[in-house]
Design a protein around this motif. Structure first.
Motif, PDB file in Angstrom:
ATOM      1  N   LEU A  64       0.827  -1.203   0.000  1.00  0.00           N
ATOM      2  CA  LEU A  64       0.000   0.000   0.000  1.00  0.00           C
ATOM      3  C   LEU A  64       0.861   1.251   0.000  1.00  0.00           C
ATOM      4  CD1 LEU A  64      -2.781   1.339   0.176  1.00  0.00           C
ATOM      5  CD2 LEU A  64      -2.659   1.084   2.671  1.00  0.00           C
ATOM      6  N   LEU A  65       1.922   1.242   0.805  1.00  0.00           N
ATOM      7  CA  LEU A  65       2.825   2.392   0.838  1.00  0.00           C
ATOM      8  C   LEU A  65       3.529   2.585  -0.501  1.00  0.00           C
ATOM      9  CD1 LEU A  65       4.388   2.005   4.402  1.00  0.00           C
ATOM     10  CD2 LEU A  65       2.979   3.903   3.587  1.00  0.00           C
ATOM     11  N   LYS A  66       3.924   1.506  -1.146  1.00  0.00           N
ATOM     12  CA  LYS A  66       4.553   1.609  -2.475  1.00  0.00           C
ATOM     13  C   LYS A  66       3.596   2.235  -3.471  1.00  0.00           C
ATOM     14  CE  LYS A  66       7.813  -2.273  -2.183  1.00  0.00           C
ATOM     15  NZ  LYS A  66       8.160  -3.630  -2.684  1.00  0.00           N
ATOM     16  N   THR A  67       2.314   1.825  -3.400  1.00  0.00           N
ATOM     17  CA  THR A  67       1.303   2.392  -4.295  1.00  0.00           C
ATOM     18  C   THR A  67       1.131   3.884  -4.045  1.00  0.00           C
ATOM     19  OG1 THR A  67       0.119   0.281  -4.376  1.00  0.00           O
ATOM     20  CG2 THR A  67      -1.109   2.248  -5.019  1.00  0.00           C
ATOM     21  N   CYS A  68       1.114   4.297  -2.786  1.00  0.00           N
ATOM     22  CA  CYS A  68       0.962   5.713  -2.431  1.00  0.00           C
ATOM     23  C   CYS A  68       2.157   6.526  -2.920  1.00  0.00           C
ATOM     24  CB  CYS A  68       0.807   5.874  -0.927  1.00  0.00           C
ATOM     25  SG  CYS A  68      -0.723   5.192  -0.254  1.00  0.00           S
ATOM     26  N   ILE A  69       3.367   5.984  -2.717  1.00  0.00           N
ATOM     27  CA  ILE A  69       4.580   6.681  -3.148  1.00  0.00           C
ATOM     28  C   ILE A  69       4.576   6.871  -4.658  1.00  0.00           C
ATOM     29  CG2 ILE A  69       7.094   6.466  -3.368  1.00  0.00           C
ATOM     30  CD1 ILE A  69       7.045   5.008  -0.640  1.00  0.00           C
ATOM     31  N   LYS A  70       4.172   5.833  -5.358  1.00  0.00           N
ATOM     32  CA  LYS A  70       4.144   5.896  -6.824  1.00  0.00           C
ATOM     33  C   LYS A  70       3.068   6.853  -7.316  1.00  0.00           C
ATOM     34  CE  LYS A  70       3.828   2.994 -10.947  1.00  0.00           C
ATOM     35  NZ  LYS A  70       3.673   1.605 -11.456  1.00  0.00           N
ATOM     36  N   SER A  71       1.880   6.785  -6.748  1.00  0.00           N
ATOM     37  CA  SER A  71       0.770   7.635  -7.203  1.00  0.00           C
ATOM     38  C   SER A  71       1.034   9.113  -6.943  1.00  0.00           C
ATOM     39  CB  SER A  71      -0.538   7.216  -6.520  1.00  0.00           C
ATOM     40  OG  SER A  71      -0.469   7.444  -5.121  1.00  0.00           O
ATOM     41  N   GLU A  72       1.819   9.430  -5.918  1.00  0.00           N
ATOM     42  CA  GLU A  72       2.153  10.815  -5.601  1.00  0.00           C
ATOM     43  C   GLU A  72       3.415  11.289  -6.313  1.00  0.00           C
ATOM     44  OE1 GLU A  72       0.345  13.023  -3.801  1.00  0.00           O
ATOM     45  OE2 GLU A  72      -1.200  11.454  -3.736  1.00  0.00           O
ATOM     46  N   GLY A  73       4.077  10.375  -7.037  1.00  0.00           N
ATOM     47  CA  GLY A  73       5.290  10.725  -7.765  1.00  0.00           C
ATOM     48  C   GLY A  73       6.466  11.072  -6.871  1.00  0.00           C
ATOM     49  N   GLY A 106      13.744  12.386  -6.222  1.00  0.00           N
ATOM     50  CA  GLY A 106      15.068  12.230  -5.633  1.00  0.00           C
ATOM     51  C   GLY A 106      15.074  11.199  -4.532  1.00  0.00           C
ATOM     52  N   ARG A 107      15.849  11.447  -3.500  1.00  0.00           N
ATOM     53  CA  ARG A 107      15.999  10.486  -2.409  1.00  0.00           C
ATOM     54  C   ARG A 107      14.801  10.545  -1.474  1.00  0.00           C
ATOM     55  NH1 ARG A 107      21.846  10.628   0.222  1.00  0.00           N
ATOM     56  NH2 ARG A 107      20.958   8.701   1.071  1.00  0.00           N
ATOM     57  N   PHE A 108      13.927   9.568  -1.629  1.00  0.00           N
ATOM     58  CA  PHE A 108      12.748   9.478  -0.766  1.00  0.00           C
ATOM     59  C   PHE A 108      12.781   8.112  -0.071  1.00  0.00           C
ATOM     60  CE2 PHE A 108       8.298   8.854   0.350  1.00  0.00           C
ATOM     61  CZ  PHE A 108       7.956  10.108   0.858  1.00  0.00           C
ATOM     62  N   PRO A 109      12.412   8.038   1.205  1.00  0.00           N
ATOM     63  CA  PRO A 109      12.475   6.755   1.924  1.00  0.00           C
ATOM     64  C   PRO A 109      11.678   5.658   1.224  1.00  0.00           C
ATOM     65  CG  PRO A 109      12.043   8.561   3.441  1.00  0.00           C
ATOM     66  CD  PRO A 109      11.928   9.129   2.062  1.00  0.00           C
TER      67      PRO A 109
END
Length: 199
Positions: A161-170, A175-178
């Protein structure tokens, strides 16, 4: 409500709740509500099945009891016999909460208890901390604003779910994002320590 009559028998007022033991004889009636009194033999020979230390843990009082025991000392056996002891001494199965850390241990305890008693005690609460917590929330969660149809995510589900959120928000493209796993650990720590996520 009951009178101890030795190591092997007990007097009980039968008031509609199930008692575990072997019925021996009807020895009279009580004046109050004309309830029958029966003398029953205890169905389990605890002293034969348990050692001295285990027996002390099984019989110990009606209040809090802390038992410290190492690996292979018979902890599961002692807990199972403790539950049986409580049931034979008139404690309602619905008043007993049997909590373990794993589903395997919970099944083992309830299976052993069923074999020991000869039947499954109705109303007994048994399970893992998570399962019991989930059950309580589904029953009473509305009191704190939690609907009973909530879904519990395991670690893999929450990371996806977190991966999906990170991807959908770009966010990954900035750059370096956790990573999702790092965020998951941070959120978990925040919840467990009761600290704001930003800290």
């Amino acid at each position: 409500r009951r009178t101890q009559t030795g190591n092997k028998s007990i007097l009980l007022f039968l008031d509609g709740r199930r008692r575990y033991g072997v019925l021996r004889k009807n020895i009279g009636r009580t004046p109050r509500k004309s309830r029958q009194i029966f003398e029953i033999d205890m169905a389990i020979d605890y002293k034969k099945a348990l050692n001295e230390e285990q027996m002390r843990a099984v019989e110990n009082g009606g209040g809090p009891c802390l038992v410290l025991a190492g690996a292979g000392s018979g902890k599961t056996r002692t807990i199972v016999y403790r539950v049986a002891w409580l049931l034979e001494h008139g404690v309602s199965s619905s008043s007993i909460l049997l909590v373990t850390f794993t589903n395997k241990a919970a099944r083992e305890m309830t299976d052993r208890l069923e074999v020991l008693l000869g039947e499954k005690p109705q109303g007994l609460w048994a399970g893992t901390f998570h399962a019991i917590g989930s059950r309580v929330l589904r029953m009473y969660g509305r009191e704190i604003g939690v609907k009973e149809n909530f879904t519990i995510l395991d670690s893999d589900d929450s990371e996806r779910l977190l991966k999906t959120c990170i991807k959908s928000e770009g966010l990954a493209e900035r750059g370096r994002f956790p990573s999702a796993s790092v965020l998951q650990s941070a959120i978990s720590y925040s919840k467990n320590s009761d600290k704001p996520f930003v800290e």
